[in-house]
Design a protein around this motif. Structure first.
Motif, PDB file in Angstrom:
ATOM      1  N   ASN A   1      11.053  -2.503  10.617  1.00  0.00           N
ATOM      2  CA  ASN A   1      11.901  -3.294  11.516  1.00  0.00           C
ATOM      3  C   ASN A   1      12.327  -4.606  10.860  1.00  0.00           C
ATOM      4  O   ASN A   1      13.457  -5.079  11.035  1.00  0.00           O
ATOM      5  CB  ASN A   1      11.165  -3.580  12.827  1.00  0.00           C
ATOM      6  CG  ASN A   1      11.153  -2.391  13.753  1.00  0.00           C
ATOM      7  OD1 ASN A   1      12.068  -1.570  13.713  1.00  0.00           O
ATOM      8  ND2 ASN A   1      10.114  -2.260  14.571  1.00  0.00           N
ATOM      9  N   TYR A   2      11.402  -5.180  10.090  1.00  0.00           N
ATOM     10  CA  TYR A   2      11.708  -6.422   9.374  1.00  0.00           C
ATOM     11  C   TYR A   2      12.870  -6.201   8.406  1.00  0.00           C
ATOM     12  O   TYR A   2      13.826  -6.990   8.346  1.00  0.00           O
ATOM     13  CB  TYR A   2      10.457  -6.891   8.640  1.00  0.00           C
ATOM     14  CG  TYR A   2      10.691  -8.014   7.657  1.00  0.00           C
ATOM     15  CD1 TYR A   2      11.043  -9.294   8.092  1.00  0.00           C
ATOM     16  CD2 TYR A   2      10.544  -7.795   6.282  1.00  0.00           C
ATOM     17  CE1 TYR A   2      11.253 -10.314   7.173  1.00  0.00           C
ATOM     18  CE2 TYR A   2      10.754  -8.814   5.373  1.00  0.00           C
ATOM     19  CZ  TYR A   2      11.115 -10.078   5.817  1.00  0.00           C
ATOM     20  OH  TYR A   2      11.326 -11.093   4.914  1.00  0.00           O
TER      21      TYR A   2
ATOM     22  N   GLU B   1      12.238  -9.610  -2.417  1.00  0.00           N
ATOM     23  CA  GLU B   1      11.512  -9.535  -1.147  1.00  0.00           C
ATOM     24  C   GLU B   1      11.565  -8.115  -0.590  1.00  0.00           C
ATOM     25  O   GLU B   1      10.557  -7.583  -0.098  1.00  0.00           O
ATOM     26  CB  GLU B   1      12.111 -10.530  -0.158  1.00  0.00           C
ATOM     27  CG  GLU B   1      11.590 -10.426   1.272  1.00  0.00           C
ATOM     28  CD  GLU B   1      10.112 -10.781   1.407  1.00  0.00           C
ATOM     29  OE1 GLU B   1       9.565 -10.633   2.504  1.00  0.00           O
ATOM     30  OE2 GLU B   1       9.485 -11.213   0.399  1.00  0.00           O
TER      31      GLU B   1
ATOM     32  N   VAL C   1       8.332  -5.677   0.143  1.00  0.00           N
ATOM     33  CA  VAL C   1       8.031  -5.079   1.446  1.00  0.00           C
ATOM     34  C   VAL C   1       8.001  -3.556   1.335  1.00  0.00           C
ATOM     35  O   VAL C   1       7.137  -2.890   1.926  1.00  0.00           O
ATOM     36  CB  VAL C   1       9.058  -5.540   2.497  1.00  0.00           C
ATOM     37  CG1 VAL C   1       8.841  -4.799   3.820  1.00  0.00           C
ATOM     38  CG2 VAL C   1       8.964  -7.049   2.710  1.00  0.00           C
TER      39      VAL C   1
ATOM     40  N   HIS D   1      16.319  -5.475  10.307  1.00  0.00           N
ATOM     41  CA  HIS D   1      16.994  -6.621  10.931  1.00  0.00           C
ATOM     42  C   HIS D   1      17.220  -7.779   9.961  1.00  0.00           C
ATOM     43  O   HIS D   1      17.669  -8.858  10.367  1.00  0.00           O
ATOM     44  CB  HIS D   1      16.190  -7.102  12.142  1.00  0.00           C
ATOM     45  CG  HIS D   1      16.143  -6.094  13.261  1.00  0.00           C
ATOM     46  ND1 HIS D   1      15.089  -5.210  13.421  1.00  0.00           N
ATOM     47  CD2 HIS D   1      17.033  -5.803  14.243  1.00  0.00           C
ATOM     48  CE1 HIS D   1      15.321  -4.441  14.470  1.00  0.00           C
ATOM     49  NE2 HIS D   1      16.500  -4.779  14.994  1.00  0.00           N
ATOM     50  N   MET D   2      16.889  -7.543   8.722  1.00  0.00           N
ATOM     51  CA  MET D   2      17.115  -8.595   7.727  1.00  0.00           C
ATOM     52  C   MET D   2      18.618  -8.818   7.539  1.00  0.00           C
ATOM     53  O   MET D   2      19.397  -7.860   7.461  1.00  0.00           O
ATOM     54  CB  MET D   2      16.483  -8.188   6.389  1.00  0.00           C
ATOM     55  CG  MET D   2      16.693  -9.211   5.283  1.00  0.00           C
ATOM     56  SD  MET D   2      16.003  -8.626   3.709  1.00  0.00           S
ATOM     57  CE  MET D   2      14.250  -8.845   4.019  1.00  0.00           C
TER      58      MET D   2
ATOM     59  N   ALA E   1       6.387  -2.192  11.678  1.00  0.00           N
ATOM     60  CA  ALA E   1       6.730  -3.619  11.720  1.00  0.00           C
ATOM     61  C   ALA E   1       7.528  -4.017  10.479  1.00  0.00           C
ATOM     62  O   ALA E   1       8.531  -4.740  10.566  1.00  0.00           O
ATOM     63  CB  ALA E   1       5.466  -4.458  11.840  1.00  0.00           C
ATOM     64  N   LYS E   2       7.074  -3.521   9.320  1.00  0.00           N
ATOM     65  CA  LYS E   2       7.767  -3.866   8.081  1.00  0.00           C
ATOM     66  C   LYS E   2       9.155  -3.226   8.013  1.00  0.00           C
ATOM     67  O   LYS E   2      10.122  -3.826   7.525  1.00  0.00           O
ATOM     68  CB  LYS E   2       6.936  -3.413   6.870  1.00  0.00           C
ATOM     69  CG  LYS E   2       5.588  -4.118   6.743  1.00  0.00           C
ATOM     70  CD  LYS E   2       5.765  -5.628   6.558  1.00  0.00           C
ATOM     71  CE  LYS E   2       4.442  -6.343   6.393  1.00  0.00           C
ATOM     72  NZ  LYS E   2       4.620  -7.819   6.304  1.00  0.00           N
TER      73      LYS E   2
END
Length: 647
Positions: free
Chosen positions: A302-303, A274, A278, A306-307, A299-300
Motif C-alpha cells: 500500500n505504501y 527507496e 521496500v 500510494h507513493m 502495508a508495504k
C-alpha cells in the motif's frame, strides 16, 4: 500587470503534435525570449498569439486595447505598394499622421485659392486647419519623418538606399525595412521572429539598445545567445511540445534548467532506491511466510501503491554530432593575402586588404553588411578572382568551403544522393550513418534538396564538410539557420579541429568561443582597410575587441592620433569596458548636441520667416495671422527647451 496569458494551448496538424498543454503569462514591460530546437513550435506559438492559428485547446488572453506588431522571419510585401521609396514606406508606420498631413495640405490649398475670407465656410475651414494642426503637432507630426529617417540609418540604410524604390531591395534589406517600420510604430506587444538575421553587428548592438530601453512588451524568437542575454528578462523554453518559463536571460535560464534537471534526477534516484529497499523488504517477508509477515507485506505494498511517483527526467534531445577530420598539417603560412581589391559593376567593395594567417589560427572576419566579407571568402577558395592583389595558400594546404547560402547543393538530388555523389567511394551504410549524425531520419534521406528547410540545408552542407579531410576550413556564416544545440555542437567540433579556420560570422557567442584573432574590414572612408585584434590569454574576447575598437575609432582617439599622442591601450578588461562606456556616452552626447543645434538653426530660420509674414503680408488677414501666431508660440516654446538642453 499581466498583458498576455496563455492557458493550456495545444496545436496539432493532422496526427502531428506541435504544442501540448502550454501555459504561461507575461507582464507589461517584460522582454520574453522563446527558444527551442528547429521545429519545436516557436513560430506556431507566435501565430496562435496573433490569431493566425486557432489552437485545438486552450486560449490566449491579451489585455484590452493593446496593439501587436509582428516581424516574421521572411518579411514580404505581397499585396503592398512597392513602387514607393524606402523612406515613403517607413512613413506608413504613422498612418494617422499621414492622414492629418494630407488633410492639412488639402485645407491649405483650398484656403490659398479662395477670396471669400469673411464667409462662414472659410472661417470654418480655417478653424479646422487650426484644430488639425494643433493635434498634428501634439502627436509629433513635425518630427515623425525625421525619426523615420534616423531609424533607417540606424538599421544600416544609407541615404542612396533610402531613396530607392522598395522593389529594388534584397530579401534581407526588406526584412530590415519591415523591422525598422515596426520599431517606429512602437506597438504595445512587439513580436520578433529571428530579428538579428540579416543584421550586421553594429545594427544588432543598436537594436539591443533600443529593445532594452523599450518601455512596452517584447516577445522574441532567437537562436542568438548573446542577443538573448542582453535583451530578455524571461525565457520560454519549448521542448517536446511543452514549455517552461524561466525568470532571467538566456544564461540564467540555462543554469536554472540544468539545476532543475539535476534536482529532478536526484529526487528520482532517491525514490528508486527507496522503492528497491521496500521491494526487497517485501520479498524478505514473503520468504518468512508467517501471518504477521503478510500484514507487513500488505502495508508495504500500500505504501508503494500510494507513493507520489517521481517521473524520470527525459534525456536531452539529440543534437547533431560533429567531428571534423583533419588532413596532414601543411606549411606554417596558411593564407597570404596581398593588397586585395574588389570591384563589381564599377563599385569598389574593398581595397588594399592584406593579411597573413598562420597554421592553427581561428580567424574571424567582421564588418558591416556589404563590406565584402563573403566576397573575400570566395576569393580565398578561388571561386572569385580579385580585381587587384593576390591570395596564396601555403604548402600542402587543402581547404573546404562552407557557403552561407548553401549554393553548393544540387536542388534536384535527394539528401542521400547529395552526400553520396560527393563521396562515391563510401558505402550506403557510411552515408546513412553520417546523415543520422545530422538528425536525418531514414525518410528524410529521400527528400529533395529543394524541399529542405534552411536548417536542414545547413545540416546537409555541414555533413558534406565533415567528411572532407582538410587542414583549412573557410566558413561563411555557418551558424545561420542552426538552432542553439546545433551551434554548440559546431563550436565544440571546431574547437577540437586541428587545422586552421577562417570564418565570417555575426554570432558573437560563436566568436567569443573560438576566435584567436578578429579582422574587421573597415569602410573605405577610414584611413586603413582593416582593424586587427588579437586577444590576450583569459580575457573576454568579444567585449575586449569592441572596447579596443571603440577607443581607437572614438573622436578623442582621432584627435590624439592627429597630434601624435596615441597611447597603447590597456589590455585590462575593466579598463576596456569603462573606457568603452565613457567613449560611447561621449559620442551619444555629441550626436545629441549636434542634433539639437541643427534643430535650433532650422527653427530660428523658420521663426524669422513666420514673424516677417505675421507682421507683413498677414497683418490684415486675421485667419492667417492666428495660424502664424500659433506656429510662432510652438517654435518659441521648443527653442526654449533646446536652449536649456544645449547650455
Amino acid at each position: 500587470m499581466i498583458i498576455l496569458n496563455a492557458t493550456e494551448l495545444s496545436l496539432h496538424f493532422g496526427a502531428t503534435t506541435i504544442l501540448e498543454n502550454v501555459s504561461f503569462s507575461i507582464n507589461e514591460g517584460d522582454r520574453l525570449g522563446i527558444i527551442g530546437v528547429n521545429g519545436a513550435g516557436k513560430t506556431s506559438l507566435f501565430r496562435i498569439i496573433t490569431g493566425e492559428y486557432t489552437p485545438d485547446t486552450g486560449a490566449v488572453y491579451i489585455s484590452k486595447d493593446k496593439t501587436i506588431g509582428v516581424l516574421e522571419q521572411n518579411a514580404n510585401f505581397e499585396g503592398e505598394e512597392v513602387l514607393e521609396t524606402v523612406l515613403e514606406h517607413m512613413f506608413l508606420a504613422y498612418p494617422e499622421l499621414m492622414k492629418m498631413e494630407q488633410r492639412l495640405n488639402e485645407i491649405f490649398y483650398n484656403l490659398s485659392h479662395r477670396t471669400d475670407h469673411e464667409s462662414a465656410s472659410y472661417v470654418s475651414l480655417s478653424n479646422e486647419y487650426g484644430e488639425v494642426l494643433e493635434k498634428f503637432t501634439a502627436e509629433g507630426g513635425m518630427y515623425f519623418k525625421g525619426k523615420c529617417q534616423s531609424i533607417l540609418e540606424k538599421m544600416g540604410f544609407d541615404l542612396a538606399t533610402i531613396e530607392q524604390p522598395v522593389f529594388k531591395l534584397s530579401g534581407g534589406q526588406r526584412t530590415r525595412l519591415e523591422l525598422a517600420r515596426l520599431l517606429a510604430m512602437e506597438p504595445d506587444i512587439l513580436m520578433l521572429d529571428e530579428p538579428t538575421n540579416h543584421l550586421d553587428v553594429e545594427t544588432i548592438y543598436w537594436l539591443e539598445s533600443f529593445l532594452t530601453s523599450y518601455k512596452k512588451t517584447v516577445i522574441v524568437i532567437s537562436h542568438d545567445r548573446y542577443f538573448l542575454d542582453n535583451v530578455t528578462n524571461k525565457i520560454l523554453h519549448i521542448e517536446r511540445h511543452s514549455a517552461k518559463l524561466y525568470n532571467g536571460n538566456y544564461s540564467t535560464a540555462q543554469k536554472l534548467r540544468e539545476e532543475n534537471r539535476e534536482a529532478e534526477a536526484k529526487r528520482y534516484d532517491i525514490q528508486q532506491k527507496e522503492i528497491a529497499r521496500v521491494e526487497a523488504m517485501i520479498e524478505q517477508q514473503r520468504r518468512w511466510g508467517q501471518e504477521k509477515n503478510f500484514v507487513t507485506i500488505r502495508a508495504k505494498e500500500n505504501y508503494l501503491k500510494h507513493m507520489d511517483k517521481v517521473e524520470k527526467p527525459e534525456d536531452e534531445l539529440k543534437s547533431i554530432r560533429l567531428s571534423f577530420q583533419s588532413a596532414p598539417a601543411g606549411g606554417n603560412d596558411v593564407i597570404i593575402a596581398d593588397d586585395l581589391s574588389m570591384r563589381f559593376l564599377g563599385k569598389t567593395i574593398f581595397e588594399k586588404v592584406s593579411f597573413l594567417i598562420k597554421k592553427g589560427e581561428k580567424v574571424f572576419f567582421t564588418g558591416p553588411n556589404g563590406c565584402g566579407k563573403s566576397t573575400l571568402m570566395k576569393i580565398i577558395v578561388d571561386k572569385l578572382v580579385p580585381t587587384t592583389g593576390t591570395v596564396q595558400l601555403g604548402a600542402n594546404i587543402k581547404a573546404a568551403y562552407y557557403d552561407q547560402e548553401n549554393q553548393n547543393l544540387n536542388e534536384s538530388s535527394t539528401v542521400l544522393e547529395e552526400l553520396w555523389d560527393a563521396y562515391p567511394t563510401l558505402t550506403e551504410y557510411d552515408i546513412r550513418s553520417t546523415l543520422a549524425l545530422f538528425l536525418f531520419k531514414y525518410d528524410d534521406t529521400e527528400k529533395r534538396v529543394s524541399d529542405l528547410s534552411g536548417g536542414e540545408r545547413a545540416r546537409l552542407t555541414l555533413a558534406k564538410l565533415i567528411l572532407s579531410k582538410v587542414n583549412l576550413l573557410v566558413l561563411d556564416e555557418p551558424t545561420n539557420h542552426l538552432d542553439i544545440p546545433s551551434r554548440e555542437a559546431l563550436e565544440n567540433a571546431l574547437s577540437a579541429f586541428g587545422g586552421t579556420i577562417v570564418c565570417v560570422s555575426h554570432d558573437r557567442y560563436f566568436i567569443e568561443k573560438l576566435a584567436t584573432r578578429i579582422i574587421e574590414i573597415l569602410p573605405r572612408d577610414f584611413a586603413t582597410s582593416t582593424f586587427v585584434f588579437t586577444p590576450s590569454s583569459g580575457e573576454n574576447v568579444y567585449e575586449s575587441y569592441r572596447a579596443q575598437r571603440e577607443l581607437l575609432f572614438s573622436p578623442a582617439a582621432a584627435l590624439e592620433a592627429d597630434s601624435g599622442e596615441v597611447k597603447q591601450s590597456s589590455t585590462s578588461k575593466e579598463e576596456y569596458l569603462q573606457k568603452k562606456k565613457e567613449a560611447a556616452d561621449k559620442r551619444k552626447n555629441e550626436r545629441q548636441q549636434a542634433a539639437y543645434l541643427k534643430e535650433i538653426e532650422e527653427l530660428e530660420a523658420e521663426l524669422v520667416t513666420v514673424i516677417d509674414e505675421l507682421y507683413g503680408e498677414a497683418a490684415s488677414d486675421y485667419i492667417r495671422a492666428a495660424e502664424l501666431d500659433d506656429r510662432k508660440t510652438i517654435i518659441e516654446d521648443r527653442l526654449l527647451q533646446l536652449y536649456e538642453l544645449t547650455e
